[in-house]
Design a protein around this motif. Structure first.
Motif, PDB file in Angstrom:
ATOM      1  N   ASN A 105       0.810  -1.223   0.000  1.00 57.61           N
ATOM      2  CA  ASN A 105       0.000   0.000   0.000  1.00 57.61           C
ATOM      3  C   ASN A 105       0.842   1.272   0.000  1.00 57.61           C
ATOM      4  N   VAL A 106       2.034   1.222   0.582  1.00 52.38           N
ATOM      5  CA  VAL A 106       2.886   2.415   0.599  1.00 52.38           C
ATOM      6  C   VAL A 106       3.895   2.411  -0.546  1.00 52.38           C
ATOM      7  N   GLY A 107       3.882   1.374  -1.366  1.00 54.24           N
ATOM      8  CA  GLY A 107       4.718   1.344  -2.555  1.00 54.24           C
ATOM      9  C   GLY A 107       6.114   0.791  -2.370  1.00 54.24           C
ATOM     10  N   ILE A 108       6.379   0.129  -1.259  1.00 53.91           N
ATOM     11  CA  ILE A 108       7.708  -0.444  -1.041  1.00 53.91           C
ATOM     12  C   ILE A 108       7.877  -1.740  -1.818  1.00 53.91           C
ATOM     13  N   ILE A 109       6.806  -2.517  -1.914  1.00 47.70           N
ATOM     14  CA  ILE A 109       6.862  -3.766  -2.666  1.00 47.70           C
ATOM     15  C   ILE A 109       5.780  -3.770  -3.737  1.00 47.70           C
ATOM     16  N   SER A 110       5.927  -4.687  -4.667  1.00 48.32           N
ATOM     17  CA  SER A 110       4.917  -4.889  -5.701  1.00 48.32           C
ATOM     18  C   SER A 110       4.639  -6.385  -5.791  1.00 48.32           C
ATOM     19  N   SER A 111       3.596  -6.733  -6.500  1.00 45.24           N
ATOM     20  CA  SER A 111       3.236  -8.143  -6.621  1.00 45.24           C
ATOM     21  C   SER A 111       2.961  -8.490  -8.079  1.00 45.24           C
ATOM     22  N   GLU A 112       3.117  -9.771  -8.364  1.00 46.61           N
ATOM     23  CA  GLU A 112       2.890 -10.288  -9.705  1.00 46.61           C
ATOM     24  C   GLU A 112       2.225 -11.651  -9.564  1.00 46.61           C
ATOM     25  N   LYS A 113       1.077 -11.800 -10.200  1.00 47.59           N
ATOM     26  CA  LYS A 113       0.352 -13.068 -10.128  1.00 47.59           C
ATOM     27  C   LYS A 113       0.820 -13.982 -11.248  1.00 47.59           C
ATOM     28  N   LYS A 114       1.208 -15.205 -10.880  1.00 45.06           N
ATOM     29  CA  LYS A 114       1.588 -16.233 -11.834  1.00 45.06           C
ATOM     30  C   LYS A 114       0.793 -17.475 -11.478  1.00 45.06           C
ATOM     31  N   SER A 115      -0.125 -17.821 -12.342  1.00 47.48           N
ATOM     32  CA  SER A 115      -0.979 -18.970 -12.095  1.00 47.48           C
ATOM     33  C   SER A 115      -1.759 -18.717 -10.800  1.00 47.48           C
ATOM     34  N   GLN A 116      -1.676 -19.618  -9.845  1.00 46.36           N
ATOM     35  CA  GLN A 116      -2.424 -19.420  -8.597  1.00 46.36           C
ATOM     36  C   GLN A 116      -1.589 -18.764  -7.504  1.00 46.36           C
ATOM     37  N   TRP A 117      -0.330 -18.434  -7.793  1.00 47.92           N
ATOM     38  CA  TRP A 117       0.544 -17.834  -6.802  1.00 47.92           C
ATOM     39  C   TRP A 117       0.768 -16.356  -7.082  1.00 47.92           C
ATOM     40  N   VAL A 118       0.933 -15.604  -6.005  1.00 47.10           N
ATOM     41  CA  VAL A 118       1.281 -14.193  -6.111  1.00 47.10           C
ATOM     42  C   VAL A 118       2.689 -14.043  -5.565  1.00 47.10           C
ATOM     43  N   TYR A 119       3.556 -13.479  -6.379  1.00 43.93           N
ATOM     44  CA  TYR A 119       4.949 -13.276  -5.981  1.00 43.93           C
ATOM     45  C   TYR A 119       5.182 -11.808  -5.665  1.00 43.93           C
TER      46      TYR A 119
END
Length: 122
Positions: free
Chosen positions: A52-66
């Protein structure tokens, strides 16, 4: 991204421990959960705050979020990020987390192949 919110997010040891791990590469919730020996709900709550504060990001691959450190954060706050990473190398808990990360990544078992508990035997 408000600097006050960033420092609030950084004011929690568990979130700093997560940043330490993510500085080594992309991880999913179950990886972080296993390495830090935290519950899934606790890890998810901390990840949401960091995202929420922009320190990390996420990427969905199949059923997992990295999750990973957001490149925009690193570019905008380069000195802060470098300070954090350098500081992590001198704190016993973070050194232990790094050792557990190495043990975990060398295992054949993961959240994609959960034949046993993902928690590391210490």
């Amino acid at each position: 991204m408000n600097i006050n919110d960033i420092f609030k997010a950084l004011g929690d040891e568990n979130r700093l421990r997560i940043i330490n791990l993510l500085s080594k590469g992309k991880l999913c919730v179950c990886d972080i959960e296993a390495i830090l020996m935290m519950t899934q709900s606790n890890v998810s709550r901390h990840l949401n705050k960091l995202k929420n504060v922009g320190i990390i990001s996420s990427e969905k691959k199949s059923q997992w979020v990295y999750y990973s450190i957001d490149n925009n954060f690193v570019n905008k706050h380069k000195m802060l990020y470098e300070y954090l990473i350098n500081s992590f190398n001198n704190i016993p808990q973070f050194i232990t987390d790094n050792e557990n990360f190495e043990k975990y990544k060398n295992r054949e078992q993961s959240c994609k192949n959960p034949s046993k508990s993902n928690y590391l035997p210490y």
